[in-house]
Design an enzyme around this catalytic site. Structure first.
Site, PDB file in Angstrom:
ATOM      1  N   ARG A  33       0.789  -1.107  -0.056  1.00 28.00           N
ATOM      2  CA  ARG A  33      -0.021   0.078   0.110  1.00 28.00           C
ATOM      3  C   ARG A  33       0.791   1.237  -0.032  1.00 28.00           C
ATOM      4  O   ARG A  33       0.333   2.405  -0.183  1.00 28.00           O
ATOM      5  CB  ARG A  33      -1.003   0.050   1.124  1.00 28.00           C
ATOM      6  CG  ARG A  33      -0.336   0.065   2.516  1.00 28.00           C
ATOM      7  CD  ARG A  33      -1.403  -0.089   3.658  1.00 28.00           C
ATOM      8  NE  ARG A  33      -0.642  -0.172   4.958  1.00 28.00           N
ATOM      9  CZ  ARG A  33      -1.824  -0.344   6.108  1.00 28.00           C
ATOM     10  NH1 ARG A  33      -2.704  -0.289   5.936  1.00 28.00           N
ATOM     11  NH2 ARG A  33      -0.904  -0.310   7.222  1.00 28.00           N
ATOM     12  N   GLY A  37       9.468  -2.005   0.527  1.00 30.62           N
ATOM     13  CA  GLY A  37      10.421  -2.016   1.719  1.00 30.62           C
ATOM     14  C   GLY A  37       9.805  -1.887   3.025  1.00 30.62           C
ATOM     15  O   GLY A  37      10.292  -2.054   3.972  1.00 30.62           O
ATOM     16  N   GLY A 179       9.873   4.834  26.934  1.00 29.23           N
ATOM     17  CA  GLY A 179      10.109   3.433  26.452  1.00 29.23           C
ATOM     18  C   GLY A 179      11.553   2.963  25.847  1.00 29.23           C
ATOM     19  O   GLY A 179      12.009   3.955  25.122  1.00 29.23           O
ATOM     20  N   SER A 180      12.377   2.419  26.596  1.00 27.44           N
ATOM     21  CA  SER A 180      13.679   2.151  26.397  1.00 27.44           C
ATOM     22  C   SER A 180      14.134   0.918  25.535  1.00 27.44           C
ATOM     23  O   SER A 180      15.300   0.249  25.864  1.00 27.44           O
ATOM     24  CB  SER A 180      14.544   2.238  27.560  1.00 27.44           C
ATOM     25  OG  SER A 180      14.504   1.134  28.326  1.00 27.44           O
ATOM     26  N   HIS A 441      44.732  -9.884  13.991  1.00 31.33           N
ATOM     27  CA  HIS A 441      45.069  -8.747  14.838  1.00 31.33           C
ATOM     28  C   HIS A 441      45.441  -7.740  13.869  1.00 31.33           C
ATOM     29  O   HIS A 441      46.333  -7.864  12.891  1.00 31.33           O
ATOM     30  CB  HIS A 441      46.400  -9.241  15.607  1.00 31.33           C
ATOM     31  CG  HIS A 441      46.575  -8.138  16.507  1.00 31.33           C
ATOM     32  ND1 HIS A 441      46.122  -7.526  17.609  1.00 31.33           N
ATOM     33  CD2 HIS A 441      48.049  -7.272  16.382  1.00 31.33           C
ATOM     34  CE1 HIS A 441      47.078  -6.632  18.132  1.00 31.33           C
ATOM     35  NE2 HIS A 441      48.150  -6.541  17.372  1.00 31.33           N
TER      36      HIS A 441
END
Length: 462
Positions: A33, A37, A179-180, A441
């Site tokens: 609609r 995506g 909210g977290s 490394h």
């Protein structure tokens, strides 16, 4: 119009499922609609990460340029370009999906889809015109949307959801975030990094409450240290517009008291609710999600569902996985669809958070014998060169056999590093297997190796 498969929804479940079916030689129609995506690409994951990168760059230049030997002079901010960059990235990737549809000869339609009868879908376009398509199989992949709190209805100006937060025409001087979870924490970081005074409010005793306790504690210390005000164990009792054109919130705090806060805008980020297309007789759960069996089949003949609309672990990568499993099960008689098991969770604030598998408190509650390997990034050479030494790697292993049970990371590129523990969990690897690897490394991945060694008290750089 007749197809082998009609997909309703063009988000991470819908478009991935459509492409997989096309790869199997099936004719496919995908109905969306909006722009291809879905929420993730257009109003969620992608624009959020673009803004996070913008914010990281701005904060680094504003606060740490001298550390890297860079003189910036007067630093300026063009908020319009910040938002435009995020929107441009979303459009580019959405256009990429349209290209993939053309490549795989997938038909697409823009409009509201309704299942009107077995194998039949009605599509209503923006101009009101209606077309009908038929298919032997239908996959519902309509996702979810931001959950509104009835007491705090969105008005698009001062009380907003995540969609509006990613497109504010002006950067507010102050913001409350209720909210977290991943959304609230990420947007808190974004606006704070650009100079907005952010207050993050969480009803649970800790931030990112679904994460391991050590991770939650570390991210709260970090956000507080950066200057974000955090209230945990706090519940918003009222939220109203005030005479100054902003919002006023009254909290009941963890100590039993009350506190009044004001800000220019308030983001309500307390979860999502499923989006379900009209389909007479479609069976739903008590929470409104579409009910499916082990093959992702609904109770309607030939109708399947995958992604956020069926509940479970509601993440974009989970939705894509489920859609592929559903499609494979539709068209391969010998295939037994799988459900997501080892799913990585990622939060893209800075430092980043990533996890997979069991949390330590879960193992304790279940009485599982385990060992912990934990190692800080501050002892990793690559982290020091990057100037990003916050955080740690924490690995949980079975005490008897050494099997990996969970991984929890806080730090630079944690969301990339989590792929290695994910592979180890999927492959049922042990601490001996992970120790046998040679880690390049200097890399951040060396922290994974050190955490493996730390589980047996053998960390080299501790």
């Amino acid at each position: 119009m007749s197809y082998d498969l009609i997909v309703i929804g063009g988000g991470p479940a819908g478009y991935v499922g459509a492409i997989r079916a096309a790869q199997m030689g099936k004719s496919v129609l995908c109905v969306e609609r909006g722009r291809m995506g879905g929420t993730c690409l257009n109003r969620g994951c992608i624009p959020t990460k673009a803004l996070l990168k913008n914010g990281e760059v701005y904060a680094t230049m504003a606060q740490r340029a001298a550390e890297f030997g860079i003189g910036t002079g007067e630093l300026t901010l063009d908020w319009g370009k910040v938002i435009a960059r995020a929107q441009g990235i979303s459009k580019r990737l959405s256009d990429g999906i349209s290209f993939l549809f053309r490549k795989h000869k997938i038909a697409s339609a823009v409009g509201e889809a309704r299942i009107t009868a077995p194998g039949k879908v009605s599509i209503t376009a923006a101009d009101g015109s209606v077309t009908t398509a038929e298919a032997a199989h239908i996959l519902i992949a309509t996702g979810a949307r931001t959950r509104e709190v009835p007491a705090f209805p969105f008005n698009g100006r001062t009380i907003i959801g995540s969609t509006e937060a990613l497109n504010l025409p002006q950067r507010p001087e102050s913001m409350l975030v209720i909210g977290s979870g991943a959304i609230g924490t990420e947007i808190s970081y974004i606006y704070h990094s650009f100079g907005t005074r952010v207050t993050l409010i969480e009803a649970q005793p800790r931030l990112l409450p679904n994460e391991d306790d050590d991770v939650s504690a570390a991210i709260e210390r970090s956000l507080r240290g950066q200057g974000i005000t955090c209230h945990t164990g706090a519940v918003v009792q009222s939220l109203t517009e005030n005479e100054q054109g902003g919002v006023t919130a009254t909290l009941s705090t963890a100590d039993g008291g009350t506190q009044t806060l004001t800000a220019d805008v308030c983001l309500v980020a307390v979860g999502v609710v499923p989006v379900v297309p009209e389909a007479p007789g479609l069976e739903l759960t008590e929470r409104g999600f579409i009910k499916t069996d082990d093959h992702y089949r609904t109770n309607l003949s030939g109708v399947y569902a995958a992604g956020d609309c069926i509940g479970g672990i509601m993440l974009a990568h989970t939705a894509s996985y489920e859609a592929v499993q559903a499609v494979e099960g539709m068209f391969r008689e010998d295939y037994l669809p799988k459900r997501p098991v080892h799913v990585p969770g990622c939060t893209y604030c800075h430092p980043q958070v990533a996890s997979i598998g069991k949390r330590e408190r879960e193992l304790k509650d279940a009485g599982v014998a385990y060992k912990v390997g934990k190692f800080p990034f501050q002892a990793i050479g690559r982290a020091v060169t990057e100037g990003k030494t916050e955080g740690f790697v924490k690995l949980l292993f079975g005490a008897e056999h050494g099997e990996l049970l969970g991984a929890h990371l806080v730090g630079e590129n944690a969301t990339e590093l989590i792929a290695a523990p994910g592979l180890a969990l999927t492959g049922e690897m042990t601490d001996e297997d992970l120790d046998a690897m040679i880690y390049a490394h200097p890399t951040l991945a060396e922290a994974l190796h050190e955490a493996v060694l730390a589980a047996d008290g053998r960390a080299i750089h501790a």
